[in-house]
Design an enzyme around this catalytic site. Structure first.
Site, PDB file in Angstrom:
ATOM      1  N   CYS A 342      -0.336  -6.523 -11.566  1.00  0.00           N
ATOM      2  CA  CYS A 342       0.758  -7.488 -11.755  1.00  0.00           C
ATOM      3  C   CYS A 342       1.849  -7.330 -10.703  1.00  0.00           C
ATOM      4  O   CYS A 342       2.840  -8.050 -10.715  1.00  0.00           O
ATOM      5  CB  CYS A 342       1.399  -7.290 -13.121  1.00  0.00           C
ATOM      6  SG  CYS A 342       0.231  -7.410 -14.457  1.00  0.00           S
ATOM      7  N   ASP A 343       1.695  -6.363  -9.809  1.00  0.00           N
ATOM      8  CA  ASP A 343       2.755  -6.081  -8.853  1.00  0.00           C
ATOM      9  C   ASP A 343       2.740  -7.093  -7.708  1.00  0.00           C
ATOM     10  O   ASP A 343       1.678  -7.415  -7.165  1.00  0.00           O
ATOM     11  CB  ASP A 343       2.554  -4.664  -8.293  1.00  0.00           C
ATOM     12  CG  ASP A 343       3.774  -4.161  -7.575  1.00  0.00           C
ATOM     13  OD1 ASP A 343       4.385  -3.205  -8.065  1.00  0.00           O
ATOM     14  OD2 ASP A 343       4.126  -4.722  -6.514  1.00  0.00           O
TER      15      ASP A 343
END
Ligand SMILES: *Cc1c(COP(=O)(O)O)cnc(C)c1O
Length: 390
Positions: A342-343
């Site tokens: 999700c980064d």
């Protein structure tokens, strides 16, 4: 829509395709796994690793090779290299334990990280590893305490321009300081052994070797004048491999370096060493990943895969551009390639040209044998690619 230059797109994809086809054409065992292995996986060709070692030795017959374990510390890779007679360069107790467990004699092991944990020096010396790099007075003192008769070689700072993964700002000293460090080592009872440098990883600039060897020879002469007879010239790593761009060939580096040695050294050092990491394993691996998503975001087309910069493709953050291939044909489109986490930093490349894949398609990421799985974490719950040696 962003303008796509067809020539750039075609050049990039054709290069990846040609590289992929050539890579699998000589590797039947590996080719069979490409479509059936569970993704993400890193397939490594052990015969290829050995062949690469032999090729380097063929072009540099008078140079001892110490494989830099940090590039890929997979036990089977280490075993394959031990079998063909390679030496090893280690920096940690865990790396050293692995190499020792294969029955490699301590005389074939060196440690070139100029700043080492004291426990590691203690352990290495106790198992018979005697050669250590230094580039500070503090390190000399540390070594003298736990490894009183160790041999030390000093790391010179050299230019890293044109290397895709420069290292020089972190380590290395000028020739005057290097000389003082060698003298200090002698005072402390250690044996001054030689000089080392690292031209930067993925070095495509011959000029770096030129300056490095010239500086080493200057230090060599200065040391001689002070009564210190050096024996070892360690020329570090830096041998480049092909990524999206072609690279210098080992035969050209070998030819150039041997010329420099003859030109600048009044007599050839007693032992010549190199410590390739990337240059031995880098182009012997292919990462197989799956497309897990696609999206249009503004003008950008995004592709998402089941691994990312935190799980094996960390060098993408530093600018390494992997050749990436998909078994599809058709119009080439430009993609941003996103990693699985999700980064928002987890982006592998902002400009990848591929025919449009579907979710579930496999992408083949070439030249992923070095500095991939060794860097990987389980960030966000995604395990690193499984390493499969074939
Ligand atoms: C990392 C490293 C190497 C290997 O470098 P490559 O560019 O992968 O060949 C060699 N020597 C030392 C001291 C290193 O730190």
């Amino acid at each position: 829509m962003r303008e796509v230059s067809p020539s750039v797109a075609e050049i990039q994809f054709r290069h990846a395709k040609r590289y992929f086809e050539e890579f699998i054409s000589r590797r039947d065992k590996l080719a069979r796994e490409l479509d059936r292995v569970k993704t993400p996986a890193l397939l490594l060709d052990l015969e290829g690793v050995k062949a690469r070692y032999v090729q380097i030795k063929y072009h540099m017959p008078d140079v001892n090779v110490y494989y830099a374990v940090k590039a890929n510390d997979n036990l089977e890779v280490l075993k394959a290299l031990a079998q063909v007679g390679s030496g090893f360069e280690v920096a940690s107790s865990e790396e050293l334990e692995k190499v020792i467990s294969l029955g490699v004699e301590p005389e074939r092991i060196i440690s070139s990280n100029p700043v080492k944990p004291p426990e590691f020096i203690d352990y290495a010396y106790s198992v018979g590893v005697k050669r250590f790099a230094v580039d500070s007075f503090t390190e000399v003192e540390k070594i003298a305490k736990v490894a009183p008769r160790a041999r030390v070689y000093v790391r010179l700072a050299v230019p890293n321009e044109g290397s895709d993964w420069p290292l020089s700002r972190k380590f290395g000293v000028d020739t005057e300081t290097a000389l003082s460090i060698l003298e200090f080592a002698r005072e402390k009872g250690l044996i001054p052994l030689g000089v080392t440098f690292h031209v930067g990883s993925q070095c495509n600039n011959l000029q770096n070797w030129f300056i490095a060897i010239k500086r080493s020879a200057q230090l060599w002469e200065k040391a001689k004048a002070r009564g210190i007879k050096l024996l070892v010239l360690n020329m570090g790593g830096g041998i480049p491999i092909r990524y999206l761009q072609e690279s210098l060939r080992i035969e050209d580096i070998a030819y150039y370096v041997s010329g420099l040695l003859r030109k600048y050294f009044s007599s050839i050092p007693h032992e010549l060493q190199i410590e390739p990491g990337r240059g031995i394993v880098g182009d012997q691996g292919v990462m197989v990943v799956s497309v897990i998503g696609k999206a249009q975001r503004g003008e950008e087309r995004w592709l998402y895969i089941d691994t990312g910069v935190f799980n094996g493709l960390a060098e993408a953050l530093g600018g390494i551009r992997y050749p990436i291939y998909v078994k599809r044909e058709g119009e080439l489109k430009e993609w941003v390639l996103g990693g699985v986490s999700c980064d928002s930093m987890d982006v592998i490349t902002k400009s990848l040209y591929l025919p449009e894949p579907e979710v579930g398609d496999r992408l083949f990421i070439l030249s992923t044998g070095a500095y991939t799985t060794v860097y990987a974490s389980k960030f966000n719950g995604f395990p690193p690619p499984e390493v499969i040696c074939l």
